[in-house]
Design a protein around this motif. Structure first.
Motif, PDB file in Angstrom:
ATOM      1  N   GLU A 151      -7.023 -44.214 146.358  1.00 23.53           N
ATOM      2  CA  GLU A 151      -7.904 -45.149 147.051  1.00 23.53           C
ATOM      3  C   GLU A 151      -7.604 -46.575 146.594  1.00 23.53           C
TER       4      GLU A 151
ATOM      5  N   LYS B 166     -11.319 -47.536 149.467  1.00 21.29           N
ATOM      6  CA  LYS B 166     -10.908 -47.006 150.768  1.00 21.29           C
ATOM      7  C   LYS B 166      -9.644 -46.161 150.607  1.00 21.29           C
ATOM      8  N   SER B 167      -9.588 -45.030 151.316  1.00 19.30           N
ATOM      9  CA  SER B 167      -8.429 -44.144 151.249  1.00 19.30           C
ATOM     10  C   SER B 167      -7.143 -44.904 151.538  1.00 19.30           C
TER      11      SER B 167
END
Length: 398
Positions: free
Chosen positions: A206, A210-211
């Motif tokens: 991440e 966020k991925s």
């Protein structure tokens, strides 16, 4: 899912005949790719047969993965058609939760029960190859390995580092499996040495919450691949620092371009780099040879070790059972690049060979089901117009 189809090799009465004409496609492989295709075919109203050599569905996931395994991508990128992950599942679900000339294909199978073997042949119009990219373990031929004397296993047999507590373990390979096995060994008080023979891309799982994969997909909608690669490497450097100080060299080609051209997946770090920096995971060079409870590296260094885990990957087994040379190449993958590698000639299809994980398999499955379904529905309409009823035998159960 149990109601979706049955594994035909479990019905003993079914094998009293030596062959049968299948009224629909035969799907070879009951992994995610095969199941996804079966689900989509069912929605199209097309009967099918799924063949699986193991005694369960998704055998790679159920039997050849380690206990702590979690998906490295967010669940929305890994769900299959008609079977989304429940909303209460975590973002990264864990293992515990998850004959051409005649116009027909001939699929010969062998069912083994004790010492008794029964051969059976399916004759079908469509053949869906869903055995996938990871059907067979890759076991390298390394000098002296047979004389090593300690335990040698492939990563597919590795379950937990608990049994290796207090041992010196050599992990051969530095991909996602090699990194995670090394991390798990550390967490169970073992001393892993990880063999890094070539360059590797390591990215954080991440970036700023966020991925990383999701972020890359988002950027690719607006930016060219080469620029996304450069941005991903800058962000990776900000989060992870300089990985060359850990003994890991990055490839000259960017992570996304490398994945698209050679199928090499970047490592998504979930804690292994920290263990490398602290010295808990020892990064070593390539192997020259093994001897009794010892390994000699290419630089002449010798290490005393107790066990070996081969995190050396997997390969397709299609060339070993499919007699066909136009659609599939010698490495067991379709010759046509993504997204054109799902359909061959004479009713031959491939699902799960995109090197794009479950999302790629899902895409293939939907295309295949729609393609077969279109022909099936058209022929069904023509049959209904006939004055004489024509019965076509279906051996699938829904």
């Amino acid at each position: 899912m149990e109601n979706l189809f049955r594994l035909v090799d479990q019905d003993q009465d079914f094998f009293q005949r030596k062959w049968t004409l299948v009224n629909g496609p035969v799907i070879v492989g009951a992994g995610p790719s095969g199941l996804a295709t079966a689900a989509c075919l069912r929605e199209q109203g097309v009967p099918f047969v799924v063949l699986e050599r193991a005694e369960c569905i998704a055998s790679l996931w159920q039997k050849r993965t380690y206990d702590r395994l979690k998906l490295h991508l967010p669940k929305q990128f890994c769900q299959l058609p008609k079977l989304p992950f429940p909303e209460d599942f975590p973002e990264y679900p864990a293992k515990r939760q998850y004959d051409e000339t005649s116009g027909f294909w001939r699929v010969k199978t062998v069912v083994t029960s004790g010492s008794h073997k029964t051969e059976f042949e399916y004759i079908c119009r469509w053949l869906v190859v869903a055995t996938g990219e990871n059907a067979e373990c890759v076991v390298p031929d390394i000098e002296g390995l047979a004389e090593f004397g300690g335990e040698v296993i492939h990563a597919c047999e590795y379950k937990s580092g608990k049994k290796f507590q207090g041992q010196k373990v050599l992990v051969v390979g530095c991909g996602n499996s090699g990194m995670e096995v090394s991390l798990d060994l550390c967490n169970h008080n073992a001393s892993p040495s990880m063999v890094v023979r070539s360059s590797v891309h390591v990215l954080p799982r991440e970036i700023f919450g966020k991925s990383t994969f999701e972020l890359a997909v988002l950027m690719l909608k607006w930016l060219p691949l080469w620029l996304v690669d450069k941005l991903m490497l800058i962000l990776a450097w900000l989060v992870l620092g300089n990985i060359e100080k850990c003994g890991l060299k990055r490839p000259s080609m960017g992570p996304l371009e490398l994945k698209n051209t050679e199928g090499k997946t970047p490592v998504l770090d979930i804690g292994a780099l920290e263990k490398i920096r602290s010295g808990d995971i020892n990064v070593v060079l390539g192997i020259k040879r093994f001897s009794r409870r010892q390994v000699e590296l290419v630089n002449g260094e010798k290490l005393d070790i107790d066990s070996v885990v081969l995190a050396t990957g997997y390969r397709s087994n299609v060339p070993s059972w499919l007699q066909e040379g136009e659609f599939f190449s010698k490495n067991g993958f379709p010759k046509a690049p993504f997204p054109h590698g799902w359909k061959g000639n004479a009713g031959l299809y491939a699902v799960g060979f995109t090197r794009r994980g479950l999302s790629g398999a899902s895409s293939d499955a939907m295309r295949i089901a729609q393609d077969i379904g279109k022909v099936w529905k058209e022929e069904t309409k023509q049959q209904k117009k006939r004055t004489i009823a024509c019965h076509r035998r279906c051996i699938s159960q829904f």
